[in-house]
Design a protein around this motif. Structure first.
Motif, PDB file in Angstrom:
ATOM      1  N   ALA A  63       0.843  -1.206   0.000  1.00  0.00           N
ATOM      2  CA  ALA A  63       0.000   0.000   0.000  1.00  0.00           C
ATOM      3  C   ALA A  63       0.877   1.255   0.000  1.00  0.00           C
ATOM      4  CB  ALA A  63      -0.904  -0.009   1.229  1.00  0.00           C
ATOM      5  N   PRO A  64       0.362   2.341  -0.574  1.00  0.00           N
ATOM      6  CA  PRO A  64       1.149   3.577  -0.615  1.00  0.00           C
ATOM      7  C   PRO A  64       1.305   4.214   0.766  1.00  0.00           C
ATOM      8  CG  PRO A  64      -1.066   3.969  -1.441  1.00  0.00           C
ATOM      9  CD  PRO A  64      -0.944   2.499  -1.224  1.00  0.00           C
ATOM     10  N   ILE A  65       2.471   4.820   0.981  1.00  0.00           N
ATOM     11  CA  ILE A  65       2.713   5.580   2.210  1.00  0.00           C
ATOM     12  C   ILE A  65       2.114   6.969   2.021  1.00  0.00           C
ATOM     13  CG2 ILE A  65       4.454   6.611   3.726  1.00  0.00           C
ATOM     14  CD1 ILE A  65       6.282   4.273   2.963  1.00  0.00           C
ATOM     15  N   ARG A  66       1.281   7.391   2.963  1.00  0.00           N
ATOM     16  CA  ARG A  66       0.592   8.680   2.872  1.00  0.00           C
ATOM     17  C   ARG A  66       1.122   9.725   3.839  1.00  0.00           C
ATOM     18  NH1 ARG A  66      -3.568   8.888  -0.545  1.00  0.00           N
ATOM     19  NH2 ARG A  66      -4.233   6.902  -1.366  1.00  0.00           N
ATOM     20  N   ARG A  67       1.729   9.277   4.938  1.00  0.00           N
ATOM     21  CA  ARG A  67       2.323  10.227   5.897  1.00  0.00           C
ATOM     22  C   ARG A  67       3.552   9.590   6.525  1.00  0.00           C
ATOM     23  NH1 ARG A  67      -1.418  11.671  10.493  1.00  0.00           N
ATOM     24  NH2 ARG A  67      -2.293  13.190   9.062  1.00  0.00           N
ATOM     25  N   LEU A  68       4.597  10.406   6.663  1.00  0.00           N
ATOM     26  CA  LEU A  68       5.796  10.025   7.400  1.00  0.00           C
ATOM     27  C   LEU A  68       6.099  11.136   8.393  1.00  0.00           C
ATOM     28  CD1 LEU A  68       8.390   8.852   4.714  1.00  0.00           C
ATOM     29  CD2 LEU A  68       7.424   7.458   6.537  1.00  0.00           C
ATOM     30  N   THR A  99       7.138  16.304   9.056  1.00  0.00           N
ATOM     31  CA  THR A  99       5.922  15.589   8.682  1.00  0.00           C
ATOM     32  C   THR A  99       5.743  15.750   7.183  1.00  0.00           C
ATOM     33  OG1 THR A  99       4.919  16.039  10.831  1.00  0.00           O
ATOM     34  CG2 THR A  99       3.422  15.382   9.047  1.00  0.00           C
ATOM     35  N   ILE A 100       5.601  14.611   6.502  1.00  0.00           N
ATOM     36  CA  ILE A 100       5.444  14.595   5.050  1.00  0.00           C
ATOM     37  C   ILE A 100       4.127  13.908   4.732  1.00  0.00           C
ATOM     38  CG2 ILE A 100       6.430  13.783   2.867  1.00  0.00           C
ATOM     39  CD1 ILE A 100       9.111  13.454   4.426  1.00  0.00           C
ATOM     40  N   GLU A 101       3.333  14.524   3.856  1.00  0.00           N
ATOM     41  CA  GLU A 101       2.093  13.897   3.409  1.00  0.00           C
ATOM     42  C   GLU A 101       2.045  13.883   1.896  1.00  0.00           C
ATOM     43  OE1 GLU A 101      -1.511  15.311   5.209  1.00  0.00           O
ATOM     44  OE2 GLU A 101      -0.918  14.583   7.176  1.00  0.00           O
ATOM     45  N   GLY A 102       1.391  12.855   1.361  1.00  0.00           N
ATOM     46  CA  GLY A 102       1.244  12.736  -0.081  1.00  0.00           C
ATOM     47  C   GLY A 102       0.466  11.498  -0.457  1.00  0.00           C
ATOM     48  N   GLU A 103       0.292  11.312  -1.736  1.00  0.00           N
ATOM     49  CA  GLU A 103      -0.469  10.169  -2.248  1.00  0.00           C
ATOM     50  C   GLU A 103       0.351   8.885  -2.249  1.00  0.00           C
ATOM     51  OE1 GLU A 103      -3.741   9.902  -3.189  1.00  0.00           O
ATOM     52  OE2 GLU A 103      -3.881  11.874  -2.272  1.00  0.00           O
ATOM     53  N   ASN A 104       1.660   9.020  -2.463  1.00  0.00           N
ATOM     54  CA  ASN A 104       2.511   7.841  -2.551  1.00  0.00           C
ATOM     55  C   ASN A 104       3.950   8.271  -2.290  1.00  0.00           C
ATOM     56  OD1 ASN A 104       3.492   5.296  -2.989  1.00  0.00           O
ATOM     57  ND2 ASN A 104       3.146   5.289  -5.190  1.00  0.00           N
ATOM     58  N   ILE A 105       4.331   8.345  -1.023  1.00  0.00           N
ATOM     59  CA  ILE A 105       5.646   8.837  -0.626  1.00  0.00           C
ATOM     60  C   ILE A 105       6.679   7.731  -0.816  1.00  0.00           C
ATOM     61  CG2 ILE A 105       7.021   9.734   1.286  1.00  0.00           C
ATOM     62  CD1 ILE A 105       4.298  10.741   2.482  1.00  0.00           C
ATOM     63  N   ASP A 106       7.743   8.065  -1.523  1.00  0.00           N
ATOM     64  CA  ASP A 106       8.860   7.146  -1.737  1.00  0.00           C
ATOM     65  C   ASP A 106       9.892   7.407  -0.640  1.00  0.00           C
ATOM     66  OD1 ASP A 106      11.158   5.805  -2.533  1.00  0.00           O
ATOM     67  OD2 ASP A 106      10.983   6.396  -4.643  1.00  0.00           O
ATOM     68  N   ILE A 129      12.191   7.177  12.725  1.00  0.00           N
ATOM     69  CA  ILE A 129      10.904   7.243  12.023  1.00  0.00           C
ATOM     70  C   ILE A 129       9.854   7.170  13.119  1.00  0.00           C
ATOM     71  CG2 ILE A 129       9.366   6.157  10.352  1.00  0.00           C
ATOM     72  CD1 ILE A 129      11.902   4.897   9.079  1.00  0.00           C
ATOM     73  N   ASP A 130       9.116   8.278  13.325  1.00  0.00           N
ATOM     74  CA  ASP A 130       8.197   8.369  14.455  1.00  0.00           C
ATOM     75  C   ASP A 130       6.759   8.004  14.112  1.00  0.00           C
ATOM     76  OD1 ASP A 130      10.361   9.131  15.969  1.00  0.00           O
ATOM     77  OD2 ASP A 130       9.973  11.264  15.755  1.00  0.00           O
TER      78      ASP A 130
END
Length: 97
Positions: free
Chosen positions: A3-8, A54-61, A79-80
Protein backbone atom coordinates in the motif's frame (compact mmCIF):
# COMPACT_ATOMS: atom_id res chain seq x y z
CA UNK A 1 4.57 -3.47 -3.87
CA UNK A 2 2.41 -2.79 -0.83
CA UNK A 3 0.00 0.00 0.00
CA UNK A 4 1.15 3.58 -0.62
CA UNK A 5 2.71 5.58 2.21
CA UNK A 6 0.59 8.68 2.87
CA UNK A 7 2.32 10.23 5.90
CA UNK A 8 5.80 10.02 7.40
CA UNK A 9 6.91 11.73 10.59
CA UNK A 10 10.69 11.78 10.89
CA UNK A 11 13.11 13.04 13.52
CA UNK A 12 15.92 14.69 11.54
CA UNK A 13 19.35 15.99 12.47
CA UNK A 14 20.53 18.84 10.23
CA UNK A 15 23.92 20.53 10.45
CA UNK A 16 23.64 24.10 11.72
CA UNK A 17 25.62 25.17 8.68
CA UNK A 18 24.35 24.18 5.27
CA UNK A 19 20.93 24.53 3.68
CA UNK A 20 18.24 26.38 5.64
CA UNK A 21 15.15 24.58 6.85
CA UNK A 22 13.26 26.48 4.14
CA UNK A 23 15.52 24.94 1.49
CA UNK A 24 15.19 21.48 3.05
CA UNK A 25 11.39 21.74 3.08
CA UNK A 26 11.29 22.90 -0.55
CA UNK A 27 13.61 20.13 -1.71
CA UNK A 28 11.58 17.41 0.02
CA UNK A 29 8.27 18.91 -1.17
CA UNK A 30 9.61 18.72 -4.74
CA UNK A 31 9.84 14.91 -4.66
CA UNK A 32 7.22 13.15 -6.79
CA UNK A 33 4.27 11.89 -4.73
CA UNK A 34 4.70 14.44 -1.93
CA UNK A 35 1.95 17.03 -1.45
CA UNK A 36 3.18 18.84 1.66
CA UNK A 37 6.00 19.10 4.19
CA UNK A 38 6.02 20.54 7.71
CA UNK A 39 9.39 21.15 9.40
CA UNK A 40 9.46 22.12 13.07
CA UNK A 41 12.60 23.01 15.00
CA UNK A 42 12.75 20.96 18.20
CA UNK A 43 16.24 21.79 19.45
CA UNK A 44 19.31 23.74 18.41
CA UNK A 45 22.73 22.52 19.51
CA UNK A 46 26.22 23.85 18.85
CA UNK A 47 26.53 22.00 15.53
CA UNK A 48 23.09 20.54 14.74
CA UNK A 49 19.40 21.34 14.58
CA UNK A 50 16.88 18.67 15.56
CA UNK A 51 13.79 18.83 13.37
CA UNK A 52 10.45 17.07 13.30
CA UNK A 53 9.47 16.52 9.65
CA UNK A 54 5.92 15.59 8.68
CA UNK A 55 5.44 14.59 5.05
CA UNK A 56 2.09 13.90 3.41
CA UNK A 57 1.24 12.74 -0.08
CA UNK A 58 -0.47 10.17 -2.25
CA UNK A 59 2.51 7.84 -2.55
CA UNK A 60 5.65 8.84 -0.63
CA UNK A 61 8.86 7.15 -1.74
CA UNK A 62 10.82 6.75 1.51
CA UNK A 63 14.06 5.96 -0.32
CA UNK A 64 13.77 9.14 -2.41
CA UNK A 65 13.22 11.15 0.81
CA UNK A 66 16.21 9.48 2.51
CA UNK A 67 18.45 10.04 -0.54
CA UNK A 68 17.46 13.73 -0.78
CA UNK A 69 18.07 14.24 2.95
CA UNK A 70 21.49 12.60 2.58
CA UNK A 71 22.33 15.01 -0.25
CA UNK A 72 21.30 17.93 1.97
CA UNK A 73 23.57 16.72 4.79
CA UNK A 74 20.68 15.62 7.01
CA UNK A 75 20.37 12.35 8.93
CA UNK A 76 17.19 10.50 9.87
CA UNK A 77 17.43 9.95 13.62
CA UNK A 78 14.13 8.03 13.86
CA UNK A 79 10.90 7.24 12.02
CA UNK A 80 8.20 8.37 14.45
CA UNK A 81 5.04 7.67 12.44
CA UNK A 82 4.04 5.95 9.20
CA UNK A 83 0.54 6.03 7.74
CA UNK A 84 -0.15 3.78 4.76
CA UNK A 85 -3.19 2.63 2.82
CA UNK A 86 -5.95 4.15 0.75
CA UNK A 87 -6.56 6.97 3.27
CA UNK A 88 -4.91 8.70 6.22
CA UNK A 89 -5.99 7.26 9.56
CA UNK A 90 -5.53 9.61 12.51
CA UNK A 91 -4.39 8.27 15.86
CA UNK A 92 -7.40 8.18 18.20
CA UNK A 93 -7.53 10.36 21.30
CA UNK A 94 -7.91 8.15 24.33
CA UNK A 95 -9.63 9.52 27.42
CA UNK A 96 -8.38 8.19 30.71
CA UNK A 97 -10.93 7.78 33.46
Amino acid sequence: MGAPIRRLVLDILKPLRGPSIIDVAREIAGIKGIEGVNLTVKEIDVETITLSMTIEGENIDFNAVKDKLDLLGCVIHSIDQVVAGSRIVEEPDYVEE
